[in-house]
Design a protein around this motif. Sequence first.
Motif, PDB file in Angstrom:
ATOM      1  N   UNK A   1      35.098   6.641  -3.496  1.00  0.00           N
ATOM      2  CA  UNK A   1      34.371   5.900  -3.408  1.00  0.00           C
ATOM      3  C   UNK A   1      34.388   5.046  -2.034  1.00  0.00           C
ATOM      4  N   UNK A   2      35.300   5.067  -1.499  1.00  0.00           N
ATOM      5  CA  UNK A   2      35.810   4.406  -0.157  1.00  0.00           C
ATOM      6  C   UNK A   2      35.362   5.527   0.385  1.00  0.00           C
ATOM      7  N   UNK A   3      35.459   5.162   2.054  1.00  0.00           N
ATOM      8  CA  UNK A   3      35.043   6.117   3.562  1.00  0.00           C
ATOM      9  C   UNK A   3      35.750   5.540   4.324  1.00  0.00           C
ATOM     10  N   UNK A   4      35.641   6.204   5.383  1.00  0.00           N
ATOM     11  CA  UNK A   4      36.072   5.806   6.713  1.00  0.00           C
ATOM     12  C   UNK A   4      35.376   7.261   7.621  1.00  0.00           C
ATOM     13  N   UNK A   5      36.738   7.053   9.089  1.00  0.00           N
ATOM     14  CA  UNK A   5      35.641   7.388   9.922  1.00  0.00           C
ATOM     15  C   UNK A   5      36.385   8.695  10.286  1.00  0.00           C
ATOM     16  N   UNK A   6      37.004   9.592   9.439  1.00  0.00           N
ATOM     17  CA  UNK A   6      37.992  10.541   9.680  1.00  0.00           C
ATOM     18  C   UNK A   6      37.599  11.901   8.384  1.00  0.00           C
ATOM     19  N   UNK A   7      36.143  11.721   7.824  1.00  0.00           N
ATOM     20  CA  UNK A   7      35.296  12.177   6.407  1.00  0.00           C
ATOM     21  C   UNK A   7      35.697  13.754   7.906  1.00  0.00           C
ATOM     22  N   UNK A   8      35.668  14.777   6.699  1.00  0.00           N
ATOM     23  CA  UNK A   8      35.650  16.130   6.807  1.00  0.00           C
ATOM     24  C   UNK A   8      34.971  17.268   5.548  1.00  0.00           C
ATOM     25  N   UNK A   9      34.223  17.400   6.149  1.00  0.00           N
ATOM     26  CA  UNK A   9      33.506  18.412   4.582  1.00  0.00           C
ATOM     27  C   UNK A   9      34.791  19.548   3.912  1.00  0.00           C
ATOM     28  N   UNK A  10      34.585  19.450   2.801  1.00  0.00           N
ATOM     29  CA  UNK A  10      35.519  20.387   1.573  1.00  0.00           C
ATOM     30  C   UNK A  10      34.632  21.591   2.358  1.00  0.00           C
ATOM     31  N   UNK A  11      35.858  23.300   2.639  1.00  0.00           N
ATOM     32  CA  UNK A  11      35.100  24.053   3.082  1.00  0.00           C
ATOM     33  C   UNK A  11      35.745  25.213   2.004  1.00  0.00           C
ATOM     34  N   UNK A  12      35.328  25.417   1.170  1.00  0.00           N
ATOM     35  CA  UNK A  12      35.924  26.328   0.558  1.00  0.00           C
ATOM     36  C   UNK A  12      36.037  28.195   0.848  1.00  0.00           C
ATOM     37  N   UNK A  13      37.395  28.252   0.919  1.00  0.00           N
ATOM     38  CA  UNK A  13      38.268  29.842   1.873  1.00  0.00           C
ATOM     39  C   UNK A  13      38.217  31.005   0.217  1.00  0.00           C
ATOM     40  N   UNK A  14      38.132  32.333   0.369  1.00  0.00           N
ATOM     41  CA  UNK A  14      38.055  33.526  -0.914  1.00  0.00           C
ATOM     42  C   UNK A  14      39.651  33.193  -0.743  1.00  0.00           C
ATOM     43  N   UNK A  15      41.035  32.891   0.317  1.00  0.00           N
ATOM     44  CA  UNK A  15      41.825  33.548   0.739  1.00  0.00           C
ATOM     45  C   UNK A  15      43.353  31.631   0.247  1.00  0.00           C
ATOM     46  N   UNK A  16      41.930  30.764  -0.235  1.00  0.00           N
ATOM     47  CA  UNK A  16      42.614  29.898  -0.694  1.00  0.00           C
ATOM     48  C   UNK A  16      43.327  28.925  -1.813  1.00  0.00           C
ATOM     49  N   UNK A  17      44.394  28.771  -2.902  1.00  0.00           N
ATOM     50  CA  UNK A  17      43.817  27.807  -3.776  1.00  0.00           C
ATOM     51  C   UNK A  17      43.817  26.403  -3.952  1.00  0.00           C
ATOM     52  N   UNK A  18      42.773  25.934  -4.790  1.00  0.00           N
ATOM     53  CA  UNK A  18      42.166  24.972  -5.335  1.00  0.00           C
ATOM     54  C   UNK A  18      42.471  24.229  -6.098  1.00  0.00           C
TER      55      UNK A  18
ATOM     56  N   UNK B   1      31.246  21.877 -10.927  1.00  0.00           N
ATOM     57  CA  UNK B   1      33.146  20.980 -10.922  1.00  0.00           C
ATOM     58  C   UNK B   1      33.558  21.020  -9.729  1.00  0.00           C
ATOM     59  N   UNK B   2      33.929  19.709  -9.933  1.00  0.00           N
ATOM     60  CA  UNK B   2      34.889  19.220  -8.457  1.00  0.00           C
ATOM     61  C   UNK B   2      35.590  20.039  -8.065  1.00  0.00           C
ATOM     62  N   UNK B   3      35.627  20.058  -7.103  1.00  0.00           N
ATOM     63  CA  UNK B   3      36.824  20.988  -6.566  1.00  0.00           C
ATOM     64  C   UNK B   3      37.687  20.490  -4.686  1.00  0.00           C
ATOM     65  N   UNK B   4      39.190  20.579  -5.002  1.00  0.00           N
ATOM     66  CA  UNK B   4      39.809  20.077  -4.356  1.00  0.00           C
ATOM     67  C   UNK B   4      40.280  20.749  -3.423  1.00  0.00           C
ATOM     68  N   UNK B   5      41.158  20.595  -2.209  1.00  0.00           N
ATOM     69  CA  UNK B   5      42.450  21.556  -0.769  1.00  0.00           C
ATOM     70  C   UNK B   5      43.260  21.408  -2.036  1.00  0.00           C
TER      71      UNK B   5
END
Length: 94
Positions: A35-52, A74-78
Amino acid sequence: MSKSNICSNCASWRPHVQYPFIGLCIKLGKLTVDDDSCEFFEEIKLKNNEFYWVPDIKSRVFGEEARILNYKGYRVYVGAYVDPDVREEIYGAF
């Protein structure tokens, strides 16, 4: 900062494999709490051709399956963070 702009919602954050409430921020190069945060936040964008990484099932999934699991809540991460000292937590067996 918005509550949605927290580490656990960021594309640069990799949750720890065993303790998903902490993780590695690849932008800052350090461990942070979910639950920390910083100025570098970037939203997760799910792509069809990648693993998570999906911590709830401790497994990697591919594109469309990641979208379905994310839709179901479910929470999904890069990716995931594997602590290099994890061997210290493995108990020896005789």
